[in-house]
Design a protein around this motif. Structure first.
Motif, mmCIF file in Angstrom:
data_model
loop_
_atom_site.group_PDB
_atom_site.id
_atom_site.type_symbol
_atom_site.label_atom_id
_atom_site.label_comp_id
_atom_site.label_asym_id
_atom_site.label_seq_id
_atom_site.Cartn_x
_atom_site.Cartn_y
_atom_site.Cartn_z
ATOM 1 N N THR A 95 -36.197 -19.254 27.079
ATOM 2 C CA THR A 95 -35.435 -18.344 27.948
ATOM 3 C C THR A 95 -34.031 -18.118 27.405
ATOM 4 O OG1 THR A 95 -36.688 -19.081 29.887
ATOM 5 C CG2 THR A 95 -34.586 -17.974 30.288
ATOM 6 N N TRP A 96 -33.354 -19.187 26.999
ATOM 7 C CA TRP A 96 -31.991 -19.051 26.465
ATOM 8 C C TRP A 96 -31.992 -18.294 25.134
ATOM 9 C CZ3 TRP A 96 -27.417 -19.201 28.466
ATOM 10 C CH2 TRP A 96 -26.294 -19.270 27.634
ATOM 11 N N ASN A 97 -32.986 -18.570 24.277
ATOM 12 C CA ASN A 97 -33.081 -17.846 23.009
ATOM 13 C C ASN A 97 -33.232 -16.347 23.225
ATOM 14 O OD1 ASN A 97 -32.707 -19.760 21.066
ATOM 15 N ND2 ASN A 97 -34.781 -19.704 20.264
ATOM 16 N N MET A 98 -34.113 -15.973 24.151
ATOM 17 C CA MET A 98 -34.349 -14.555 24.399
ATOM 18 C C MET A 98 -33.119 -13.881 25.010
ATOM 19 S SD MET A 98 -37.388 -13.703 23.341
ATOM 20 C CE MET A 98 -37.695 -12.162 24.213
ATOM 21 N N LEU A 99 -32.440 -14.577 25.916
ATOM 22 C CA LEU A 99 -31.257 -14.003 26.559
ATOM 23 C C LEU A 99 -30.133 -13.796 25.549
ATOM 24 C CD1 LEU A 99 -29.730 -13.113 29.099
ATOM 25 C CD2 LEU A 99 -29.087 -15.516 29.454
ATOM 26 N N THR A 100 -29.848 -14.786 24.723
ATOM 27 C CA THR A 100 -28.769 -14.650 23.745
ATOM 28 C C THR A 100 -29.121 -13.640 22.655
ATOM 29 O OG1 THR A 100 -29.629 -16.628 22.636
ATOM 30 C CG2 THR A 100 -27.748 -16.913 24.116
ATOM 31 N N TRP A 101 -30.407 -13.521 22.337
ATOM 32 C CA TRP A 101 -30.835 -12.477 21.396
ATOM 33 C C TRP A 101 -30.564 -11.093 21.983
ATOM 34 C CZ3 TRP A 101 -35.164 -9.277 22.592
ATOM 35 C CH2 TRP A 101 -35.475 -8.342 21.604
ATOM 36 N N LEU A 102 -30.877 -10.911 23.252
ATOM 37 C CA LEU A 102 -30.617 -9.628 23.907
ATOM 38 C C LEU A 102 -29.130 -9.292 23.877
ATOM 39 C CD1 LEU A 102 -31.588 -7.228 25.682
ATOM 40 C CD2 LEU A 102 -31.196 -8.690 27.672
ATOM 41 N N LEU A 103 -28.274 -10.292 24.078
ATOM 42 C CA LEU A 103 -26.827 -10.083 24.099
ATOM 43 C C LEU A 103 -26.226 -10.039 22.701
ATOM 44 C CD1 LEU A 103 -25.912 -12.501 27.039
ATOM 45 C CD2 LEU A 103 -26.158 -10.015 27.134
ATOM 46 N N GLY A 104 -27.024 -10.323 21.674
ATOM 47 C CA GLY A 104 -26.509 -10.331 20.312
ATOM 48 C C GLY A 104 -25.630 -11.516 20.002
ATOM 49 N N LEU A 105 -25.796 -12.617 20.747
ATOM 50 C CA LEU A 105 -24.969 -13.803 20.540
ATOM 51 C C LEU A 105 -25.674 -14.787 19.597
ATOM 52 C CD1 LEU A 105 -23.575 -14.681 24.080
ATOM 53 C CD2 LEU A 105 -22.292 -13.836 22.121
ATOM 54 N N PRO A 106 -25.027 -15.170 18.490
ATOM 55 C CA PRO A 106 -25.644 -16.145 17.595
ATOM 56 C C PRO A 106 -25.525 -17.563 18.126
ATOM 57 C CG PRO A 106 -23.525 -15.457 16.723
ATOM 58 C CD PRO A 106 -23.756 -14.639 17.965
ATOM 59 N N SER A 107 -26.256 -17.858 19.187
ATOM 60 C CA SER A 107 -26.222 -19.203 19.769
ATOM 61 C C SER A 107 -27.201 -20.102 19.021
ATOM 62 C CB SER A 107 -26.586 -19.151 21.255
ATOM 63 O OG SER A 107 -27.951 -18.857 21.401
ATOM 64 N N SER A 108 -27.204 -21.360 19.385
ATOM 65 C CA SER A 108 -28.001 -22.350 18.666
ATOM 66 C C SER A 108 -29.387 -22.517 19.290
ATOM 67 C CB SER A 108 -27.270 -23.697 18.664
ATOM 68 O OG SER A 108 -28.126 -24.705 18.194
ATOM 69 N N SER A 109 -30.413 -22.168 18.527
ATOM 70 C CA SER A 109 -31.785 -22.432 18.975
ATOM 71 C C SER A 109 -32.022 -23.935 19.094
ATOM 72 C CB SER A 109 -32.789 -21.832 17.986
ATOM 73 O OG SER A 109 -32.654 -20.435 17.911
ATOM 74 N N SER A 110 -31.387 -24.689 18.193
ATOM 75 C CA SER A 110 -31.561 -26.142 18.204
ATOM 76 C C SER A 110 -31.046 -26.741 19.498
ATOM 77 C CB SER A 110 -30.796 -26.762 17.031
ATOM 78 O OG SER A 110 -31.116 -26.109 15.835
ATOM 79 N N HIS A 111 -29.841 -26.361 19.892
ATOM 80 C CA HIS A 111 -29.256 -26.923 21.103
ATOM 81 C C HIS A 111 -29.970 -26.414 22.357
ATOM 82 C CE1 HIS A 111 -25.237 -27.954 18.946
ATOM 83 N NE2 HIS A 111 -26.261 -28.668 18.533
ATOM 84 N N ALA A 112 -30.518 -25.200 22.277
ATOM 85 C CA ALA A 112 -31.336 -24.712 23.394
ATOM 86 C C ALA A 112 -32.555 -25.611 23.572
ATOM 87 C CB ALA A 112 -31.760 -23.271 23.140
ATOM 88 N N LEU A 113 -33.157 -25.992 22.455
ATOM 89 C CA LEU A 113 -34.332 -26.870 22.515
ATOM 90 C C LEU A 113 -33.955 -28.248 23.055
ATOM 91 C CD1 LEU A 113 -37.293 -27.455 21.851
ATOM 92 C CD2 LEU A 113 -36.568 -28.034 19.530
ATOM 93 N N PHE A 114 -32.880 -28.827 22.529
ATOM 94 C CA PHE A 114 -32.459 -30.151 22.989
ATOM 95 C C PHE A 114 -32.061 -30.117 24.453
ATOM 96 C CE2 PHE A 114 -31.010 -30.636 18.378
ATOM 97 C CZ PHE A 114 -32.246 -31.113 17.999
ATOM 98 N N GLY A 115 -31.330 -29.064 24.841
ATOM 99 C CA GLY A 115 -30.906 -28.953 26.232
ATOM 100 C C GLY A 115 -32.083 -28.853 27.178
ATOM 101 N N GLY A 116 -33.055 -27.990 26.829
ATOM 102 C CA GLY A 116 -34.236 -27.843 27.669
ATOM 103 C C GLY A 116 -35.005 -29.142 27.814
ATOM 104 N N LEU A 117 -35.183 -29.853 26.703
ATOM 105 C CA LEU A 117 -35.924 -31.119 26.746
ATOM 106 C C LEU A 117 -35.183 -32.188 27.541
ATOM 107 C CD1 LEU A 117 -37.295 -31.465 23.103
ATOM 108 C CD2 LEU A 117 -38.620 -31.091 25.192
ATOM 109 N N ILE A 118 -33.870 -32.279 27.336
ATOM 110 C CA ILE A 118 -33.093 -33.305 28.040
ATOM 111 C C ILE A 118 -33.086 -33.025 29.541
ATOM 112 C CG2 ILE A 118 -30.756 -34.212 28.377
ATOM 113 C CD1 ILE A 118 -30.356 -33.794 25.323
ATOM 114 N N GLY A 119 -32.861 -31.759 29.929
ATOM 115 C CA GLY A 119 -32.855 -31.404 31.349
ATOM 116 C C GLY A 119 -34.188 -31.678 32.013
ATOM 117 N N ALA A 120 -35.280 -31.285 31.340
ATOM 118 C CA ALA A 120 -36.615 -31.499 31.907
ATOM 119 C C ALA A 120 -36.955 -32.986 31.998
ATOM 120 C CB ALA A 120 -37.656 -30.779 31.051
#
Length: 434
Positions: A95-120
């Motif tokens: 979800t975060w990857n798709m949202l930041t891609w839509l906004l054109g923001l070069p965010s971290s796919s790695s941290h999105a993955l770690f964040g999702g796993l840690i939160g869950a």
């Protein structure tokens, strides 16, 4: 047993989809600067990046082992619920990857993955299942240190590049010779991306197989089919482009010249390859952004667009908690409704991804219109410089042409009258004799 196997297959499919989004989300890391300077044509650049991502995925598994045997304590988790927890975490990351891609923001796919796993994991199991020491040493600290280090290296390399070539280059603002070097350095970045980012999905699938009992916990090495599946998927995602983020990195931060691009890519590749060897699950996006900013500061007269840089940095800060929050909500549904929670999560994920994709079609960014904004000189791609005139503009042009024609006719008539008057003043040619 059939339901458990189905869930595992579903989780693997979602993990590979995340790998795909990682590919097109992070293409910009390697190819934004050579496209911006005209070193590579857009489609050639992404094809080269795809091939090298594929090769890089086979070169190292250190990062995969960090994820599969480091961040999460498998002993604290029941194998019966862990596939659902991974599924929830992946929803947060995608979800975060798709949202930041839509906004054109070069965010971290790695941290999105770690964040999702840690939160869950925190919601579904508890905080004791997270090894925060590993998270701090191999995820959070590198997130702060690596972009700064890459920026300093790129700044120094840019200064050196301009100092060395100042006397010998007839085009001090262009330095076209660096364009050839950029092909090599951008290839290194793409290779480094494969050695680091493809490993993360391998680690997730391996972690799933370990907790489900299909692989021994004493051997966190990814299986061969996992390596092949992740390598091919990230390569396909890379080939899709990710033009929105290429536009941001290629020109959004600073106007990139060949010497800058060469320096930025060299810095990015060196930083990522070193981190992969040490097993750090680094964000290639953050490293690439830091390198571009450093190279912008290193060129005299260059201007860094700090507002855009600020937007990107806000995205960096928000990535872990935002993806973690989505992963936690998805895990909450799984905890409350063990069977229906998975179904609801899957349906919501499809709806969100479809909505974001359809929203992106309203303002589609492709190889052609992204490059028209990235490359000032038009060297990266041919674009139509002057649009056809409107009806009003054509009328104005016709009126201007009519006025010019009238002025020219009046000028000719005046010149002719002046010559006639001059002949009349001189009198007959025979001096008046009969």
């Amino acid at each position: 047993m059939e339901a458990a196997t189905l869930i595992i297959v579903l989780v693997i499919a979602l993990a590979l989809f995340f790998d795909f989004t990682n590919g097109f989300h992070d293409t910009a890391n390697a190819m934004a600067t050579p496209i911006a300077t005209g070193a590579l044509k857009p489609k050639t650049a992404v094809l080269l990046a795809a091939v090298l991502n594929l090769v890089g995925a086979f070169l190292s598994t250190e990062v995969a082992q960090t994820i599969s045997g480091g961040i999460i304590n498998e002993s604290e988790i029941s194998s019966a619920i862990f596939p659902e927890i991974i599924f929830a975490g992946l929803i947060g990351a995608v979800t975060w990857n798709m949202l930041t891609w839509l906004l054109g923001l070069p965010s971290s796919s790695s941290h999105a993955l770690f964040g999702g796993l840690i939160g869950a994991t925190i919601v579904g199991v508890g905080a004791t299942a997270i090894d925060f020491g590993v998270v701090l040493s191999k995820v959070i600290l590198p997130a702060f240190i690596a972009p700064l280090t890459a920026g300093v290296i790129a700044f120094t390399a840019t200064k050196l590049a301009y100092a060395i070539t100042r006397r010998y280059d007839s085009k001090p603002d262009g330095r076209d010779g660096f364009r050839v070097g950029q092909i090599f350095t951008s290839s290194l970045v793409a290779l480094a991306h494969g050695t680091n980012d493809a490993q993360k999905t391998m680690g997730i699938i391996t972690l799933l197989l370990i907790t489900a009992g299909f692989q021994s916990a004493s051997n966190p090495e990814p299986q061969t089919w996992v390596v092949f599946a992740c390598a091919i998927t990230i390569a396909l995602g890379t080939y899709m482009g990710g033009w929105r983020i290429i536009r941001t990195l290629g020109k959004g931060l600073t106007d990139v010249k060949p010497a800058q691009g060469f320096s930025a890519e060299s810095s990015t590749a060196a930083t990522i390859l070193a981190s992969s060897a040490l097993g750090f699950a680094l964000s290639t996006t953050q490293v690439a952004s830091g390198s571009v900013i450093g190279s912008g500061l290193g060129r005299r007269g260059s201007q860094v667009r700090w507002r855009t840089a600020g937007r990107i940095m806000v995205g960096w800060v928000l990535t872990l908690p935002a993806a973690g929050a989505v992963g936690a909500l998805a895990a909450l549904l799984v905890v409350w409704l063990p069977v229906w929670g998975i179904i609801i999560d899957a349906v919501l994920a499809v709806v969100i991804i479809t909505f974001l994709f359809l929203r992106s079609r309203r303002d589609s960014v492709t190889a052609s219109n992204a490059m028209s904004e990235v490359a000032d000189s038009g060297a990266a791609v041919k674009v139509k410089r002057n649009p056809p005139p409107t009806r009003r503009q054509r009328a104005i042009l016709r009126e201007e042409a009519r006025l010019r024609a009238a002025q020219e006719a009046a000028a000719k008539k005046a010149a002719k009258s002046a010559k006639a008057a001059e002949r009349s003043a001189r009198g007959p040619k025979n001096g008046g004799r009969s």
